[in-house]
Design a protein around this motif. Sequence first.
Motif, PDB file in Angstrom:
ATOM      1  N   LYS A 825      81.402   8.313 -59.183  1.00 15.31           N
ATOM      2  CA  LYS A 825      80.621   9.409 -59.753  1.00 15.31           C
ATOM      3  C   LYS A 825      80.255   9.075 -61.189  1.00 15.31           C
ATOM      4  O   LYS A 825      81.129   8.737 -62.003  1.00 15.31           O
ATOM      5  CB  LYS A 825      81.388  10.719 -59.727  1.00 15.31           C
ATOM      6  N   GLY A 826      78.959   9.141 -61.441  1.00 17.44           N
ATOM      7  CA  GLY A 826      78.515   8.986 -62.819  1.00 17.44           C
ATOM      8  C   GLY A 826      78.769  10.265 -63.586  1.00 17.44           C
ATOM      9  O   GLY A 826      78.627  11.380 -63.065  1.00 17.44           O
ATOM     10  N   LEU A 827      79.081  10.144 -64.874  1.00 17.03           N
ATOM     11  CA  LEU A 827      79.404  11.323 -65.670  1.00 17.03           C
ATOM     12  C   LEU A 827      78.195  12.229 -65.874  1.00 17.03           C
ATOM     13  O   LEU A 827      78.342  13.451 -66.050  1.00 17.03           O
ATOM     14  CB  LEU A 827      79.979  10.884 -67.024  1.00 17.03           C
ATOM     15  N   SER A 828      76.985  11.657 -65.825  1.00 16.14           N
ATOM     16  CA  SER A 828      75.775  12.468 -66.006  1.00 16.14           C
ATOM     17  C   SER A 828      75.102  12.806 -64.683  1.00 16.14           C
ATOM     18  O   SER A 828      74.078  13.476 -64.648  1.00 16.14           O
ATOM     19  CB  SER A 828      74.784  11.744 -66.925  1.00 16.14           C
ATOM     20  N   ALA A 829      75.668  12.332 -63.569  1.00 12.37           N
ATOM     21  CA  ALA A 829      75.067  12.569 -62.260  1.00 12.37           C
ATOM     22  C   ALA A 829      75.517  13.900 -61.701  1.00 12.37           C
ATOM     23  O   ALA A 829      76.589  14.418 -62.021  1.00 12.37           O
ATOM     24  CB  ALA A 829      75.422  11.438 -61.300  1.00 12.37           C
ATOM     25  N   VAL A 830      74.674  14.475 -60.812  1.00  9.95           N
ATOM     26  CA  VAL A 830      74.989  15.762 -60.198  1.00  9.95           C
ATOM     27  C   VAL A 830      76.071  15.597 -59.156  1.00  9.95           C
ATOM     28  O   VAL A 830      76.992  16.409 -59.055  1.00  9.95           O
ATOM     29  CB  VAL A 830      73.732  16.383 -59.572  1.00  9.95           C
ATOM     30  N   GLY A 831      76.037  14.588 -58.348  1.00 10.54           N
ATOM     31  CA  GLY A 831      77.010  14.352 -57.288  1.00 10.54           C
ATOM     32  C   GLY A 831      77.525  12.926 -57.324  1.00 10.54           C
ATOM     33  O   GLY A 831      77.146  12.125 -58.176  1.00 10.54           O
ATOM     34  N   GLY A 832      78.399  12.641 -56.352  1.00 10.11           N
ATOM     35  CA  GLY A 832      78.976  11.317 -56.284  1.00 10.11           C
ATOM     36  C   GLY A 832      78.672  10.652 -54.957  1.00 10.11           C
ATOM     37  O   GLY A 832      77.974  11.218 -54.091  1.00 10.11           O
ATOM     38  N   THR A 833      79.236   9.472 -54.793  1.00 11.55           N
ATOM     39  CA  THR A 833      78.993   8.683 -53.592  1.00 11.55           C
ATOM     40  C   THR A 833      80.329   8.232 -53.021  1.00 11.55           C
ATOM     41  O   THR A 833      81.202   7.719 -53.743  1.00 11.55           O
ATOM     42  CB  THR A 833      78.126   7.453 -53.908  1.00 11.55           C
ATOM     43  N   TRP A 834      80.481   8.439 -51.701  1.00  8.98           N
ATOM     44  CA  TRP A 834      81.647   7.912 -50.982  1.00  8.98           C
ATOM     45  C   TRP A 834      81.271   6.582 -50.347  1.00  8.98           C
ATOM     46  O   TRP A 834      80.170   6.422 -49.820  1.00  8.98           O
ATOM     47  CB  TRP A 834      82.089   8.870 -49.882  1.00  8.98           C
ATOM     48  N   ALA A 835      82.210   5.661 -50.372  1.00 10.79           N
ATOM     49  CA  ALA A 835      81.954   4.352 -49.768  1.00 10.79           C
ATOM     50  C   ALA A 835      83.162   3.944 -48.925  1.00 10.79           C
ATOM     51  O   ALA A 835      84.311   4.072 -49.365  1.00 10.79           O
ATOM     52  CB  ALA A 835      81.681   3.305 -50.838  1.00 10.79           C
ATOM     53  N   LEU A 836      82.863   3.485 -47.711  1.00  9.68           N
ATOM     54  CA  LEU A 836      83.896   2.957 -46.817  1.00  9.68           C
ATOM     55  C   LEU A 836      83.660   1.458 -46.698  1.00  9.68           C
ATOM     56  O   LEU A 836      82.595   1.016 -46.255  1.00  9.68           O
ATOM     57  CB  LEU A 836      83.801   3.636 -45.457  1.00  9.68           C
ATOM     58  N   LEU A 837      84.667   0.664 -47.086  1.00 13.16           N
ATOM     59  CA  LEU A 837      84.526  -0.787 -47.090  1.00 13.16           C
ATOM     60  C   LEU A 837      85.468  -1.394 -46.070  1.00 13.16           C
ATOM     61  O   LEU A 837      86.660  -1.030 -45.997  1.00 13.16           O
ATOM     62  CB  LEU A 837      84.834  -1.368 -48.478  1.00 13.16           C
ATOM     63  N   TYR A 838      84.898  -2.322 -45.285  1.00  8.40           N
ATOM     64  CA  TYR A 838      85.703  -3.052 -44.307  1.00  8.40           C
ATOM     65  C   TYR A 838      85.462  -4.535 -44.518  1.00  8.40           C
ATOM     66  O   TYR A 838      84.320  -5.012 -44.409  1.00  8.40           O
ATOM     67  CB  TYR A 838      85.325  -2.660 -42.886  1.00  8.40           C
TER      68      TYR A 838
END
Length: 865
Positions: A825-838
Motif C-alpha cells: 500500500k502506498g501512503l498516498s494511494a486510496v487502496g492497496g494490492t494483494w499479491a500471491l506468489l508461487y
Amino acid sequence: MARLASLRGQAEFSLQRSQVSGVALSATANLKAQAKNLLVDAQVQAAGNRLQLNGQTDAQGVKQNWRAELAAPALQALGPLLKRFPGAKDWLPEAGTASSTATASGAWPAVRSEGELQINGLKMAQGRVSKANLRWTFNGLTLDAPLSLTADLSGLTQAQRRVDSLQMSLEGSIREHRLRLQAESPLRPPAWTDSATAALAPAASAGSAASGSSLRLQAEGRWQPASDPAQPARSAQTVALLGAGDWQGRVSTLRAGPRAEGAAPWLQARDLVASVTLNGQTQATRAVLAPGRIEVLGGALAWQQAQWRAPERPGGVPQLDLQAQLEPLQVAPILARLQPEFKWRGDLVIAGSAVVRSGTKMDADVTIERQSGDLGLTLAGSRRDLDLSTLRLALAAHDGKWVVSQAVVGKQIGVLGGSQTLQTTAEALFPAAPTPLQGGLSLQVADAGIWAPWLPPGWRLGGALTATAALGGTLGSPTVTGELVGEKLQARNIFEGINLQQGTLRVVLDTQRAVIETLRFQGGDNGTLNLQGQVAYGAKPEAQLKLVFDKFRALDRVDRRVSISGTANIGLQAGRLSVRGNLGIDEGLIDVTVADAPSLGDDVVVIGRTDAQGRPVSVVDGADAAKAGGLASVDLELRVALGDALRLRGAGLDTRLGGQLRISTGDAGKLQVRGVVNTVDGTYTAYGQNLAIRRGTINFTGEVTNPRLDILAVRADIDYPVGVIVSGFAVDPRVRLYSDPDLPEVEQLTWLLTGQAPQRQGRDESALLQRAALALLAGDRGASDEGFLQKLGLDQFGVGRSDGGDTVVTVGKQLSKRLSIVYEKGLSAVGGTWALLYRVAGRTTLRARTGIEDSAEVIWSWRWD
C-alpha cells in the motif's frame, strides 16, 4: 633392711654428653648412707627435658619421703629415644609440653601421696590433647583414708572422636567414694536420634542439631573386702589389692543428650543400683542390677530382675537371669520427626518383653509387637493408612532350639512373614557359627505405590510384588534360594519424562547370586524394554546385565520425547561400573522452547537430606550418586545413531537431526559427547524470517553443552541467495549476514527482510527506514519475548518507493517454502494490492495481483553486477 642400717658412705654416678638414638642424654646420681638413712639425689636430662628425683628412706622403710619433678618443654625431641620401647610407635609425642610434681611419704600401705600433672598441646599419632590438668591426693591405701582425684581436660581428639571438655572428680575413700563426670563434645549420635527424641520436646530440640552433645554422670560406691581369718584386724583396715570383696554402686544421675537447654535427652536414668562380687584374683564372680528403668531415644526399658554369675567351672556357661519390658511406645511421633516429608500420623503403639535364663540350659522368650493402633502417611498428596493388623518380631529358645519369627500384615502394604530355626545344644548361650539354619521368608505387596515416598522426589510406583526365600546352610554361612515375581509394575517420573508401564518381573535367588530371568516394561507407543542378567552379592558385588530396547519411549515429556532401539551391556566388578552399547533413535523431539515443562528448580531442597555437616542439600547429581553408592569409577561407552526422525526445536532452529554420536566418560568421570550431527530439511528464524537451512553441522568435541556450530540458512522464497551464517559455540554463537555474491550489509539486510533489491531512488533512505523498522518491530530473537511482527503472525516487512515516487509499505507472510502472500500500500494511494506468489523452480515465479490493479504474471529474474 639390716644391711641398709649398716651402710655408711657416699657414691656418685654421672653420664656426660652422651647420645642414645640421636638424643642428647646426660644424668647424675648421688647416694649417701648415714645414720641408718639412705639419701638419693638423681637427675636425668634428655634433649632439653629434665626429670629430677630426691628422697630418703630409713632402714625399716617406715620413714619414706620422696619428691619427683618433671619439666618437659620439648616432648617431640624424645621420639627417637622412645622408639626403642616396644609398642610405643602410636604414642610417640610429635609436639607438646608437660610438667609435673609428685611427693610420697610414709610406710606401705600407709603411703601418702599428692601431685599434679599438666600437659599442653600434646600431639601423637593416636590423638591430641590441647590441655590437661590432673591432681591427686592419697592419704594411704587404707579403707577409710581420704582420697581425691580431679581431672580437667580440653581439646581431646582421636580419629573422628572429639571431646571439647571433660571434668572428672573422685572423692571420699576406698570404702566409700563419689564420682562426678561431665563431658561436652561437638559430636552427636546419628541425626535421627535428635529427630526421635524431639517428639518429646520439639521446641527445645529444634536448635540442638548444631549444639553437640553432653554427658552427665553422678555415682557413689562402697567397697567391702571379704574377711580374712588369718589377719582379721588387717582385713578390716587395709585394702588387699588382689583380695576378694563386694562393690556396690549407685548411679544417682545419668544423662546423655544435646547441649541445648531443655532439649530431650538420648539416654536418661536415675537411681540405678548395681553390685559386683570379686574373688581372691579380682575376677568378677557375680553381678546384680537392682530393678530399675532407663529411657532411651524416647522409649523406656524397665527390668524386674537382672543378674549374672560366672561359670562354675572353666569353659562352662555363665548363669543369666533377666526379666525386662519395653514400655508402650508411640511410633508415629518418632517417625514424623525422622521423616517429616512423609507426614506420618496414627496411633500405633508397640511394646515388648524379654525373659532370659541360662545355666544348665538356655531359655529365652523375647517379643516386640503391636499393641494397638495404626500408621498412616501422605502419598502423592493423598492420605493413606497402612491398615496394620499384625506387627510382631519374636525370639524363642528352649532346649537348644532357637526360633526367630516375623509377621507384618497390612491391607495397603501386603504381608511379610517368616520363621527361621537354629538347632544347637541346650546349654549354649548363643548359637555358634556352624549351627545349622533352616527357615524362610515371604513377602506379598498388593500395591508397590505405597513405597514411593522412600524414592527420590517425582517417582511413582505401582503393581504387585511377591517374594519367597528359603534359608539353609549355617548361621555363619547361610544360603538363600527363592524368587521375586512382579506383575503390572509401573514406574513414573514426571520430572524426567520416564513412564514405564505393564512391567513383569521374575528373579531367581541363589545362594551367591540373583538371576534376572525377566524384567520387561512397555513405554509409549507400545515400545518395550527388556533386562536380563545376574547379580552376585557379597562383600564384593558383581553384575552382568543386558538391556534390549525396541522402539522404547525412553523420554516422554512434552518437550523431550525420544524412542530408542538397540542393546546395552552393564557390568559391575571391583566397584567399577561399565556401560557398553549401540543405540538408535527411532523418533524424537527435543523442544528447548517450552519453558513451562515440569522440572525441579535449583532452589528445591529435599527435606531431611543433609550432608556430613548436617546442612540440607538438594537432589544428588549423577557424580555424587556414584560416590554415595561406593563406586570407584564409571566407564561409559555408548554409540548412538540419531536416525531420520529426531527433531530439534528452539533457539531459532526447527530441523530434523541425523548423524552418529559417541557418549563416554572422560577424565575424572566427566560425561563427554563426540560426533557430528547434521540438520535435515530444517529452518532457522533470524531477523523475523524463516530461513531454509542449506548447511547445518553441529560438531561435538567432548563438552556436552557446548558443541561447535556451522549453519547456513537462506531465504527460500527469492532467487537471490541471502541469509545468515551461524558459527562458533552453542553457549556463545556468532550470527552474521550472508549473500552470494557478497553485498554491503545494508543491501543484504534489505534483501533478507523484503525479498527485493533496494530502490535506486532514495536507496539510503529506504535502507535506513528498513533498519529502523526492523529495530522497532522485529525484536530480539535471542530474548525471551517475541518481536511485534511475530506476535502479529507476519514475517515480511518493507518500506520503499514506487516508480511514481510514492512511499510503499509491504507486509507479508510465508505460507510454505514456495508460497507466500504480500500486501502493498502506498501512503498516498486510496487502496492497496494483494499479491500471491508461487515460486515454481529456479528463477521462475508466478504472481497473481488484485486490488488497485488485477494481473497475473510470470516472472523470470536474472541478476548481474
